[in-house]
Design an enzyme around this catalytic site. Structure first.
Site: not given
Length: 311
Positions: A140-142, A144, A247
Site C-alpha cells: 500500500l502507498d504510504r 493509503t 490514483r
C-alpha cells in the site's frame, strides 16, 4: 531497508519488471547513486544468490541480498520505539502460522528506506524476533490506509502471489474524489494503460500511455455524493495491481482523489481541505494458503472519511 545489517527482500508482484538500479534508488533514497552502483559491481547486491548487473530486470519472487546502506543521518529507531509504534498505530486483524493481516494507518510506509527510517515490515519483524520468515504479500502507498497482508512462510507467499496473478484475490477500496458523480449500483470500468517512470530525483511516477503502458483495469461504483456535488464517495475494485493504479485512473477519469499530492488537484483540495489522501483499502478476500478456506476481511472506515462525509 535496514541500514545496519545485511537483509533480504523478496520481489513483490507489483515491483517486478524494474531495473535493479532503479529499484535500489527508490528503496534507498538518500544513498548516493555512485554508492549503489559500487555495491552492485562489487557483488554485494545479489539476486537469487548470484551476482547481478545494474540493468538486470527483477522478477516476482526474486530474492535480493541487500548489504548495509546508510540512508539517513538520523539515529535508527530502537526496538522499544518500534514496539510502541506497533501497539499504538497498527491493528492486527488476524494472525496464524502462515499469514498476518493488519490494518495500516495512513502515513506509515510499508518498508523503510524510501525517505523514512521506520517501515511496517521492519516493525513487524522486530515484534516477532523468532519469526524466520516475514514478507509483504502486496503493498500500500504510504498515505493509503487499510488492509495489508504479510506471509509468514515462503510457501504461503508463493500461493498468495499465484492468487494475485490469476485474479483470485479480491481487493476493494473506498475513496473520495473531486466532483459530483451520479450515484449508481452500476459498475464503471476504467481501462487506461499505465507506464511507470522516474523523476530526475529518482521518485516514482505513473502516467497513462497507450504506447508502452501496461494493461490496467479498475472497476468503480459511486456510493454517495457530498456538498452539492463537490465530491463523491467511490468504491474501487482492482482487476490488475499496477503501481498507483487507482490514483492515476481516477485522475485520468477527471475525478482525482482528495488529498493526493502526486496526482490530485491542489487547488480543489484547498476548498475541502482533506487531512490526508482519501484512499482506504477497505476489503480483502482470498483463499488461505494452507487451509484453502475462503477468508474475508473488512477494515473500519477511517475517521477522516466519516468527518468529510458529514456536511
Amino acid at each position: 531497508m535496514n541500514s545496519n545489517s545485511v537483509t533480504q527482500h523478496i520481489v513483490l508482484f507489483e515491483e517486478a519488471g524494474q531495473r535493479l538500479d532503479n529499484f535500489l534508488f527508490r528503496m534507498a533514497k538518500g544513498v548516493p547513486k555512485t554508492h549503489i552502483y559500487r555495491i552492485i559491481r562489487s557483488g554485494e547486491v545479489r539476486i537469487n544468490k548470484k551476482r547481478a548487473d545494474a540493468s538486470q530486470k527483477i522478477q516476482e519472487g526474486d530474492v535480493l541480498r541487500l548489504p548495509p546502506m546508510r540512508v539517513s543521518e538520523a539515529k535508527a529507531p530502537t526496538n522499544d520505539y518500534i514496539s510502541k509504534k506497533i501497539s499504538s498505530e497498527i491493528t492486527v486483524l488476524y494472525e496464524d502460522d502462515s499469514i498476518l493481516v493488519v490494518d495500516k494507518p495512513s502515513g506509515i510506509a510499508v518498508h523503510g528506506g524510501s525517505g523514512v527510517s521506520l517501515g511496517l515490515i521492519e516493525a513487524m519483524r522486530a515484534q516477532r524476533p523468532n519469526a524466520k520468515f516475514l514478507e509483504l504479500v502486496h503493498r500500500l502507498d504510504r498515505d493509503t490506509s487499510g488492509i495489508l497482508m504479510l506471509a509468514k512462510k515462503r510457501s504461503a507467499l508463493v500461493h498468495l502471489h499465484e492468487q494475485i496473478r490469476e485474479g483470485k484475490m479480491e481487493k476493494r477500496y473506498l475513496l473520495i474524489v473531486h466532483g459530483g458523480l451520479p450515484v449508481s449500483n452500476k459498475s464503471i470500468a476504467l481501462k487506461y494503460p499505465l507506464l511507470k517512470y522516474l523523476l530526475p530525483n529518482g521518485e516514482r511516477r505513473v502516467r497513462v500511455a497507450s504506447d508502452g503502458g501496461q494493461p490496467s483495469h479498475t472497476n468503480i461504483r459511486v456510493k454517495a455524493s457530498y456538498y452539492d456535488g463537490l465530491c463523491s464517495l467511490v468504491e474501487a475494485q482492482l482487476k490488475t495491481g499496477r503501481t498507483h493504479q487507482i490514483r492515476v485512473h481516477l485522475q485520468s477519469y477527471g475525478h482525482p482523489i482528495l488529498g493526493d499530492d502526486k496526482y490530485g488537484d491542489q487547488e480543489l483540495d484547498k476548498v475541502l481541505r482533506p487531512k490526508r489522501l482519501m484512499l482506504h483499502a477497505r476489503h480483502l478476500s482470498f483463499v488461505h494458503p494452507k487451509t484453502e478456506e475462503k477468508m474475508t476481511f473488512e477494515a473500519d472506515i477511517p475517521e477522516a472519511f466519516e468527518k468529510l462525509a458529514q456536511p
